[in-house]
Design a protein around this motif. Structure first.
Motif, PDB file in Angstrom:
ATOM      1  N   LEU A   1       0.707  -1.188  -0.159  1.00  0.00           N
ATOM      2  CA  LEU A   1       0.111  -0.045  -0.081  1.00  0.00           C
ATOM      3  C   LEU A   1       0.910   1.250   0.065  1.00  0.00           C
ATOM      4  O   LEU A   1       1.728   1.340   0.812  1.00  0.00           O
ATOM      5  N   PRO A   2       0.363   2.314  -0.829  1.00  0.00           N
ATOM      6  CA  PRO A   2       1.338   3.431  -0.926  1.00  0.00           C
ATOM      7  C   PRO A   2       1.148   4.381   0.208  1.00  0.00           C
ATOM      8  O   PRO A   2       0.327   5.452  -0.041  1.00  0.00           O
ATOM      9  N   ARG A   3       1.635   4.094   1.393  1.00  0.00           N
ATOM     10  CA  ARG A   3       1.599   5.200   2.555  1.00  0.00           C
ATOM     11  C   ARG A   3       1.866   6.507   2.041  1.00  0.00           C
ATOM     12  O   ARG A   3       3.008   6.496   1.322  1.00  0.00           O
ATOM     13  N   MET A   4       1.369   7.626   2.404  1.00  0.00           N
ATOM     14  CA  MET A   4       1.683   9.006   2.163  1.00  0.00           C
ATOM     15  C   MET A   4       2.921   9.279   2.488  1.00  0.00           C
ATOM     16  O   MET A   4       3.622   9.987   1.815  1.00  0.00           O
ATOM     17  N   ASP A   5       3.575   8.745   3.823  1.00  0.00           N
ATOM     18  CA  ASP A   5       4.814   9.154   4.259  1.00  0.00           C
ATOM     19  C   ASP A   5       5.983   8.615   3.524  1.00  0.00           C
ATOM     20  O   ASP A   5       6.943   8.956   3.835  1.00  0.00           O
TER      21      ASP A   5
ATOM     22  N   THR B   1       5.342   7.100   0.187  1.00  0.00           N
ATOM     23  CA  THR B   1       5.234   7.184  -1.533  1.00  0.00           C
ATOM     24  C   THR B   1       4.943   8.584  -1.961  1.00  0.00           C
ATOM     25  O   THR B   1       4.066   9.183  -1.804  1.00  0.00           O
ATOM     26  N   PRO B   2       6.234   9.097  -2.498  1.00  0.00           N
ATOM     27  CA  PRO B   2       6.165  10.460  -2.714  1.00  0.00           C
ATOM     28  C   PRO B   2       5.307  10.791  -4.001  1.00  0.00           C
ATOM     29  O   PRO B   2       4.601  11.805  -4.151  1.00  0.00           O
ATOM     30  N   LYS B   3       5.098   9.884  -5.031  1.00  0.00           N
ATOM     31  CA  LYS B   3       4.351  10.271  -6.073  1.00  0.00           C
ATOM     32  C   LYS B   3       2.999   9.384  -5.968  1.00  0.00           C
ATOM     33  O   LYS B   3       2.985   8.348  -5.896  1.00  0.00           O
ATOM     34  N   PRO B   4       1.923  10.104  -6.453  1.00  0.00           N
ATOM     35  CA  PRO B   4       0.514   9.486  -6.484  1.00  0.00           C
ATOM     36  C   PRO B   4       0.610   8.264  -7.357  1.00  0.00           C
ATOM     37  O   PRO B   4       1.300   8.290  -8.485  1.00  0.00           O
ATOM     38  N   ILE B   5      -0.148   7.398  -7.013  1.00  0.00           N
ATOM     39  CA  ILE B   5      -0.210   5.993  -7.885  1.00  0.00           C
ATOM     40  C   ILE B   5      -1.526   5.803  -8.294  1.00  0.00           C
ATOM     41  O   ILE B   5      -2.549   6.329  -7.568  1.00  0.00           O
ATOM     42  N   VAL B   6      -1.840   5.026  -9.191  1.00  0.00           N
ATOM     43  CA  VAL B   6      -3.230   4.443  -9.379  1.00  0.00           C
ATOM     44  C   VAL B   6      -3.486   2.880  -8.920  1.00  0.00           C
ATOM     45  O   VAL B   6      -2.465   2.369  -9.019  1.00  0.00           O
ATOM     46  N   LEU B   7      -4.371   2.722  -8.127  1.00  0.00           N
ATOM     47  CA  LEU B   7      -4.875   1.659  -7.618  1.00  0.00           C
ATOM     48  C   LEU B   7      -5.653   0.722  -8.562  1.00  0.00           C
ATOM     49  O   LEU B   7      -6.698   1.250  -8.897  1.00  0.00           O
TER      50      LEU B   7
ATOM     51  N   LEU C   1     -11.209   2.645   2.020  1.00  0.00           N
ATOM     52  CA  LEU C   1     -10.309   2.801   0.891  1.00  0.00           C
ATOM     53  C   LEU C   1     -10.886   3.731  -0.284  1.00  0.00           C
ATOM     54  O   LEU C   1     -10.386   4.589  -0.827  1.00  0.00           O
ATOM     55  N   PHE C   2     -12.147   3.374  -0.805  1.00  0.00           N
ATOM     56  CA  PHE C   2     -12.692   4.096  -1.893  1.00  0.00           C
ATOM     57  C   PHE C   2     -13.153   5.539  -1.451  1.00  0.00           C
ATOM     58  O   PHE C   2     -13.176   6.449  -2.284  1.00  0.00           O
ATOM     59  N   GLN C   3     -13.383   5.753  -0.202  1.00  0.00           N
ATOM     60  CA  GLN C   3     -14.103   7.001   0.159  1.00  0.00           C
ATOM     61  C   GLN C   3     -13.025   7.991   0.504  1.00  0.00           C
ATOM     62  O   GLN C   3     -13.007   9.205   0.160  1.00  0.00           O
ATOM     63  N   PHE C   4     -12.002   7.547   1.197  1.00  0.00           N
ATOM     64  CA  PHE C   4     -10.958   8.467   1.953  1.00  0.00           C
ATOM     65  C   PHE C   4      -9.599   8.021   1.290  1.00  0.00           C
ATOM     66  O   PHE C   4      -8.708   8.875   1.593  1.00  0.00           O
ATOM     67  N   HIS C   5      -9.634   7.080   0.275  1.00  0.00           N
ATOM     68  CA  HIS C   5      -8.145   6.676   0.026  1.00  0.00           C
ATOM     69  C   HIS C   5      -7.344   6.414   1.368  1.00  0.00           C
ATOM     70  O   HIS C   5      -6.133   6.778   1.153  1.00  0.00           O
ATOM     71  N   SER C   6      -7.697   5.873   2.316  1.00  0.00           N
ATOM     72  CA  SER C   6      -6.998   5.356   3.395  1.00  0.00           C
ATOM     73  C   SER C   6      -7.344   4.014   3.931  1.00  0.00           C
ATOM     74  O   SER C   6      -8.263   3.545   3.421  1.00  0.00           O
ATOM     75  N   ILE C   7      -6.567   3.403   4.785  1.00  0.00           N
ATOM     76  CA  ILE C   7      -6.886   2.283   5.690  1.00  0.00           C
ATOM     77  C   ILE C   7      -6.500   2.359   7.012  1.00  0.00           C
ATOM     78  O   ILE C   7      -5.456   2.763   7.419  1.00  0.00           O
ATOM     79  N   ASN C   8      -7.548   2.230   7.800  1.00  0.00           N
ATOM     80  CA  ASN C   8      -7.494   2.401   9.432  1.00  0.00           C
ATOM     81  C   ASN C   8      -7.016   3.787   9.686  1.00  0.00           C
ATOM     82  O   ASN C   8      -6.156   3.935  10.591  1.00  0.00           O
ATOM     83  N   GLY C   9      -7.408   4.777   8.635  1.00  0.00           N
ATOM     84  CA  GLY C   9      -7.021   6.212   9.390  1.00  0.00           C
ATOM     85  C   GLY C   9      -5.620   6.573   8.429  1.00  0.00           C
ATOM     86  O   GLY C   9      -5.365   7.514   8.504  1.00  0.00           O
ATOM     87  N   THR C  10      -4.889   5.581   8.097  1.00  0.00           N
ATOM     88  CA  THR C  10      -3.715   5.920   7.474  1.00  0.00           C
ATOM     89  C   THR C  10      -3.816   6.371   6.105  1.00  0.00           C
ATOM     90  O   THR C  10      -4.442   5.392   5.179  1.00  0.00           O
ATOM     91  N   LYS C  11      -3.262   7.609   5.611  1.00  0.00           N
ATOM     92  CA  LYS C  11      -3.435   8.100   4.230  1.00  0.00           C
ATOM     93  C   LYS C  11      -2.834   7.319   3.226  1.00  0.00           C
ATOM     94  O   LYS C  11      -1.517   7.383   3.581  1.00  0.00           O
TER      95      LYS C  11
END
Length: 327
Positions: A85-89, A91-97, A116-126
């Protein structure tokens, strides 16, 4: 099969995906197996300049997506995010899932997928996700599909993918697919994709763009020492007996009859009746008359119509001067 879901063909699908990636949205595309849902999505990601991460939901358990709990020193619980999973901290470049087999996701994955679909996060991890593309099969094609949560589909644009033969042929030619397969399907477009017979759970061989591509790959690996019977056997294992027999008949026609008909229609060179069996004479006669009929069906106007009339007269004279010689 799908209530009030808009149908799109491959070219429109690519436009929708490109818009979805650029705008940062979610899309669910459903369609028959082998129509290129995932492959097209991967190609569009590259065209739009984005890397993608591929997830096959049919093989994931809840911990594979949510992560495992970790008890911290202060007795609080955090989750170890899956490495893919591309964690924000990190993964510098946005990816497509690209989320494949969404219709086969286990029930315990439904709730984390909502986040995941609503907020692009898992368990609050962006997560550094630009867009999500989800693909799945149709409910009635024997692919063990399950209804998708309406709460999930409501977070996406949802479409059904159909196939356009011209779009497939362009791809096949660009990909240097076996010319015999392209030629056969150009003459028999209804065999590109055939739905499973309703109520038949044993239709294990079915015509689809994917199965024809694999059949073409098999043909590429045969040699001059392999007989037509063996080539037909290979094809039948991909697309089924009916399509393989049709291909065999066409292949014989292509190799032996079509050059004869072309010389007759275009140049008036009459085939030798003495060198033909009765059934070959019949096939040639039908094909030659069909060439005249096909020319008559062209809808042209003005000067082109006049030229067409002259051409019809010419090829009709060539064809029927030979047909009248048949016993």
């Amino acid at each position: 099969m799908l209530t009030d879901v808009f149908e799109i063909e491959q070219a429109t699908y690519k436009r929708v995906l490109a818009f979805n990636i650029r705008s940062g949205g979610n899309v669910i595309i459903l369609g028959q197996a082998g129509t290129g849902k995932t492959e097209i999505a991967q190609a569009v990601c590259g065209e739009e300049g984005f890397e993608y991460i591929y997830l096959n939901l049919s093989v994931l358990e809840a911990p594979d997506l949510v992560g495992l709990p970790i008890i911290a020193a202060n007795n609080t619980v955090d989750y170890a995010s899956p490495k893919f999973l591309p964690r924000m901290d990190i993964t510098p470049k946005p990816i497509v899932l690209i989320v494949d087999e969404i219709d086969k996701a286990k029930p315990e994955l439904q709730n984390p997928l909502l986040e995941l679909f609503q907020f692009h996060s898992i368990n609050g991890t962006k997560l550094n996700i630009k867009a999500i593309i989800a693909t799945g099969n149709l409910p009635d094609e024997g692919a063990f599909s399950q209804p998708i949560s309406h709460a999930l589909t409501n977070r996406c644009k949802v479409y059904r993918l159909t196939h356009s033969f011209e779009a497939w042929r362009e791809w096949a030619q660009n990909d240097s697919l076996n010319a015999l397969v392209i030629g056969f399907l150009s003459k028999n477009q209804e065999y590109l994709s055939r739905a499973v017979v309703e109520g038949d759970p044993t239709a294990y061989c079915r015509c689809s763009p994917r199965s024809w591509a694999m059949a073409a790959n098999d043909l590429d690996k045969t040699s001059s020492q392999d007989t037509v019977e063996f080539q037909t056997l290979l094809i039948s294992g991909r697309v089924g007996m009916g399509a393989a027999v049709k291909f065999r008949v066409w292949l014989d026609h292509y190799r032996h009859v079509e050059p004869i008909i072309e010389k007759l229609v275009e140049k008036g060179e009459k085939p030798s009746i003495n060198d033909m069996s009765i059934d070959r004479q019949l096939v040639c006669a039908i094909a030659a008359v069909a060439a005249v009929a096909n020319e008559c069906k062209k809808e042209l106007k003005g000067e082109e119509r006049v030229k067409q009339g002259e051409r019809v007269a010419k090829i009709a004279k060539n064809v029927f001067s030979w047909v009248k010689l048949l016993p």
